[in-house]
Design an enzyme around this catalytic site. Structure first.
Site, PDB file in Angstrom:
ATOM      1  CG  PHE A  80     -16.697   1.739  21.749  1.00  0.00           C
ATOM      2  CD1 PHE A  80     -17.204   2.992  21.478  1.00  0.00           C
ATOM      3  CD2 PHE A  80     -17.582   0.662  21.790  1.00  0.00           C
ATOM      4  CE1 PHE A  80     -18.556   3.184  21.244  1.00  0.00           C
ATOM      5  CE2 PHE A  80     -18.939   0.837  21.562  1.00  0.00           C
ATOM      6  CZ  PHE A  80     -19.423   2.107  21.289  1.00  0.00           C
ATOM      7  CB  SER A 124     -12.728  11.831  17.166  1.00  0.00           C
ATOM      8  OG  SER A 124     -12.630  13.082  17.788  1.00  0.00           O
ATOM      9  CB  THR A 126     -10.139  15.123  16.867  1.00  0.00           C
ATOM     10  OG1 THR A 126      -8.916  15.821  17.006  1.00  0.00           O
ATOM     11  CG2 THR A 126      -9.864  13.683  16.515  1.00  0.00           C
ATOM     12  CE1 TYR A 148      -8.231   9.451  20.397  1.00  0.00           C
ATOM     13  CE2 TYR A 148      -8.878  11.701  19.827  1.00  0.00           C
ATOM     14  CZ  TYR A 148      -9.220  10.396  20.121  1.00  0.00           C
ATOM     15  OH  TYR A 148     -10.540  10.018  20.122  1.00  0.00           O
ATOM     16  CE  LYS A 152     -10.233   7.557  17.944  1.00  0.00           C
ATOM     17  NZ  LYS A 152     -10.758   6.223  18.230  1.00  0.00           N
TER      18      LYS A 152
END
Ligand code: NAD
Ligand code: WQD
Length: 340
Positions: A80, A124, A126, A148, A152
């Site tokens: 995480f 994510s 995203t 960000y 990922k």
């Protein structure tokens, strides 16, 4: 299994520690506490009735991380640890790439040194960028609109490459939609630093009187009522998805991505109404311009996770809003006590 949880003191990590322990796993947490409070792990121990081995370690620190692997037998890692604020990532891209991408590279190098190749990674939704349609399945094209999201996407690609290079690697990529809610006890929950960027913590802080009113970003999207639609998922459902992913690792699944969402979208106005019902509070709100980078609608096709992991979210919007409010109401200042 002995599971190393990076970022285990954080919002999703702390809830996952509880679900892991209640499924019979041993949990070892590494966290640098850059976005969390050690109190969260104390409460995890209370809720699980078991102690958590905690190391205050930065995953970018290979020596400190190696020492954790040296002193513990680790079977698998749930990863995480990462920075997650989209706006901050635009202002500080180097920090995001270093922490998220370099941190993951260091983690994988140390894992391989100790013969650990089973990894569950927090990706994510995203990574779907601006999807052409909804619901979104795992085969949709991937793209990123901010550092960000790009971090990922890069990590997903790195993990896929590791599997190609060495089939002992089993990286499971979990693409979370919009995690909300809290443990039903109200002992742990989301504790954002400063003014929240995300909808649910913003609403709860309006309800508790810390913020005056909510700005609803846009009322002219092509959605049920003009406000943005998202797939909110209860953090406990999400945490249970990680336990299922961990079990999947025993089949050596290779590099594989799963959507973790409910498959149902709610508009901002629908979330406000559900929250008002759950809390008996009124949430003052006004419409403002769309937030740059936002998409109209984003929700998951969850059939692959059901088919492959036997996992399906069970908590609806009423439980999500009830538990978010319960946590905020019982902990108006999050994990930070008045005396600090
Ligand atoms: P969080 O900030 O509450 O938890 C992340 C934890 O990682 C924190 O405790 C932080 O202190 C720790 N951490 C950060 N960098 C570290 C480092 N270099 N070394 C050690 N520890 C470090 O965030 P969260 O909401 O629990 O998110 C967990 C993961 O899920 C993140 O990777 C995030 O990007 C991803 N994710 C979150 C959401 C969301 O909306 N919350 C959605 C999709 C994906
Ligand atoms: C939800 C909806 C907003 C705040 C972000 C990240 C994503 C993932 C989850 C980590 C949208 C509206 C919000 C407010 C509002 N994180 N809104 N007023 O943008 O879907 O996703 O968190 O991976 O990467 O981008 O979540 O909670 O910010 O917004 O009207 O004050 O609420 O426009 O429609 P988002 P969110």
């Amino acid at each position: 299994m002995n599971v190393l949880v990076t970022g285990g003191a954080g919002y999703i990590g702390s809830h996952t520690c509880i679900e892991l322990m209640s499924a019979g796993h041993e949990v070892i947490v590494v966290d640098n506490l850059s976005n969390s409070h050690p109190e969260s792990l104390k409460r995890v121990e209370v809720l699980a009735g078991k102690s958590v081995l905690f190391y205050e370690v930065d995953i970018c620190d290979a020596d400190a991380l190696s020492a954790v692997f040296e002193t513990n037998t680790i079977d698998a890692v749930i990863h995480f640890a990462g920075l997650k604020a989209v706006g901050e990532s635009v202002a500080q891209p180097g920090r995001y790439y270093h922490n998220n991408v370099t941190g993951t590279l260091v983690l994988c190098e140390v894992m391989a040194n100790y013969g650990v190749y089973d990894l569950v990674f927090s990706s994510s939704a995203t990574v779907y960028g601006d999807p052409a349609s909804v619901p979104i399945n795992e085969q949709f094209p991937l793209s990123a609109t901010n550092p960000y999201g790009r971090s990922k996407l890069m990590i997903e690609e790195i993990l896929r490459d590791l599997h190609v290079s060495d089939h002992r690697w089993n990286p499971i990529l979990l693409r979370y939609f919009n995690p909300v809610g809290a443990h039903h006890s109200g002992l742990i929950g989301e504790d954002p630093n400063g003014v929240p960027n995300n909808l649910m913590p913003y609403i709860t802080q309006v309800a508790i009187g810390k913020l005056k009113q909510l700005s609803v970003y846009g009322n002219d999207y092509d959605t049920v009522d003009g406000s943005g639609v998202r797939d909110y998922i209860h953090v406990v459902d999400l945490a249970q998805g990680h336990v299922k992913a961990l079990e999947k690792l025993s089949e050596n699944p290779g590099a594989v991505a799963y959507n973790l969402g409910t498959g149902r979208g709610y508009s901002v106005l629908e979330v406000i109404s559900a929250f008002e019902r759950a809390s008996s509070k009124t949430i003052p709100h006004q419409f403002v311009d769309r937030r740059p980078g936002d998409v109209a609608s984003c929700y998951a096709d969850t059939s692959f996770a059901l088919q492959e992991l036997g996992w399906k979210a069970s908590k609806g919007i009423d439980e999500m809003t009830r538990d978010s409010w319960n946590w905020q109401n019982k902990n108006p200042n999050g994990f930070v006590f008045e005396s600090e």
